[in-house]
Design a protein around this motif. Sequence first.
Motif, short mmCIF file in Angstrom:
data_model
loop_
_atom_site.label_atom_id
_atom_site.label_comp_id
_atom_site.label_asym_id
_atom_site.label_seq_id
_atom_site.Cartn_x
_atom_site.Cartn_y
_atom_site.Cartn_z
N ASP A 87 0.83 -1.21 0.00
CA ASP A 87 0.00 0.00 0.00
C ASP A 87 0.87 1.26 0.00
O ASP A 87 0.58 2.22 -0.71
N ASP A 90 2.37 2.04 -3.35
CA ASP A 90 1.41 2.04 -4.46
C ASP A 90 1.64 3.19 -5.44
O ASP A 90 1.30 3.08 -6.61
N GLY A 91 2.21 4.29 -4.96
CA GLY A 91 2.53 5.38 -5.88
C GLY A 91 3.48 4.94 -6.97
O GLY A 91 3.35 5.33 -8.13
N LYS A 94 1.62 2.09 -9.35
CA LYS A 94 0.67 2.58 -10.35
C LYS A 94 1.37 2.95 -11.66
O LYS A 94 0.73 3.05 -12.70
N GLN A 95 2.69 3.17 -11.60
CA GLN A 95 3.43 3.59 -12.79
C GLN A 95 4.00 2.41 -13.58
O GLN A 95 4.43 2.59 -14.71
N LEU A 138 -4.45 -5.05 -5.30
CA LEU A 138 -4.41 -3.64 -5.72
C LEU A 138 -4.44 -3.49 -7.23
O LEU A 138 -5.08 -2.56 -7.75
N HIS A 139 -3.77 -4.39 -7.95
CA HIS A 139 -3.62 -4.25 -9.40
C HIS A 139 -3.83 -5.61 -10.08
O HIS A 139 -2.86 -6.24 -10.55
N GLN A 170 -1.94 1.71 -20.63
CA GLN A 170 -1.67 2.81 -19.70
C GLN A 170 -1.44 4.14 -20.42
O GLN A 170 -1.68 5.20 -19.83
N LYS A 219 -11.82 -0.91 -16.11
CA LYS A 219 -11.13 -1.84 -15.22
C LYS A 219 -11.51 -3.28 -15.55
O LYS A 219 -10.64 -4.15 -15.65
#
Length: 313
Positions: A87, A90-91, A94-95, A138-139, A170, A219
């Motif tokens: 968590d 996560d920044g 996300k990339q 999360l992903h 993306q 999603k």
Amino acid sequence: MPVAIKVGISACLLGDQVRFDGGHKRSDFCANELQRHVEFVKLCPEVGIGLPVPRPTIRLEQHSNGVRAVIPKTGDDVTERLAQFADKADGHLKQISGYVLCAKSPSCGMERVKLYDPETGYARKEAQGIFVQRLRELHPALPLEEDGRLNDAPLRENFIMRVFVFNAWQQLPQPLRKSDLLSFHTELKLLLLAHNQQEYRRLGRVVAEQSEINEAFAKQYIEAIMAALGQPATRANHTNVLQHIQGYFGDQLTKQQKAELSELILDYRDGVQPLLAPLTLLRHYLREYPNSYLSGQRYLNPYPADLKLRYAL
């Protein structure tokens, strides 16, 4: 200038000495080949939660409240800390467009991680690491693979293909327009036909019927796409796709050229030639007889050619 594709990786796989014993598990493929085309984002969950190097080993144990990550030497339970690390990171996550994980690790192992009975000490290879479990939550569409499985040519090719497809997703403009979604889906047609024909047709209908492309639909769509592409492409499906492409050159090729191409495709079907052989000839004809639809198909050029991923298929 194109945006660099970012791929997460267990830090030990790039040679960082962060394992419990102070060593590493450097992956030659990742460090020497894949790194030419991607920007790696290195993470080590166990170091990330403050554990030292070297450190006492962690093991997964089956308890009444679920699978727990425990340090047997001290009795410390680090389950929540490992999950929370995902968590906190996560920044960065996300990339990224994919993640290479260290096999058998109680934090990063994708599958068949040892799960111990704390009473008997007996272990079954049936768990997944705590960090990767949270990463999947999360992903769920993110392509994941373990270092050991990358030694298998079809698995390696499939993972890298999915990374490049996910990165293309993306890069789509946001908010997502239906025209962009249709173009993306069209580019994937032949890839999907090679991996899951039924899902290609189902998703085509879903996209065509969808009037509003909201976040929830996007999603669901990309999760379905990545699941379909994660299925192994069969030799029979590849043969069908190659013959489908051949049909686009029906008016340009001579009778002899058609016969030679057909023979090469059937040789691939029968295991006499690798997939690269008919693909190379088809790409040659595409340069001679340009076709905008075929040129836009990711099947023909799904990733950089110098990775040599289709040589053994």
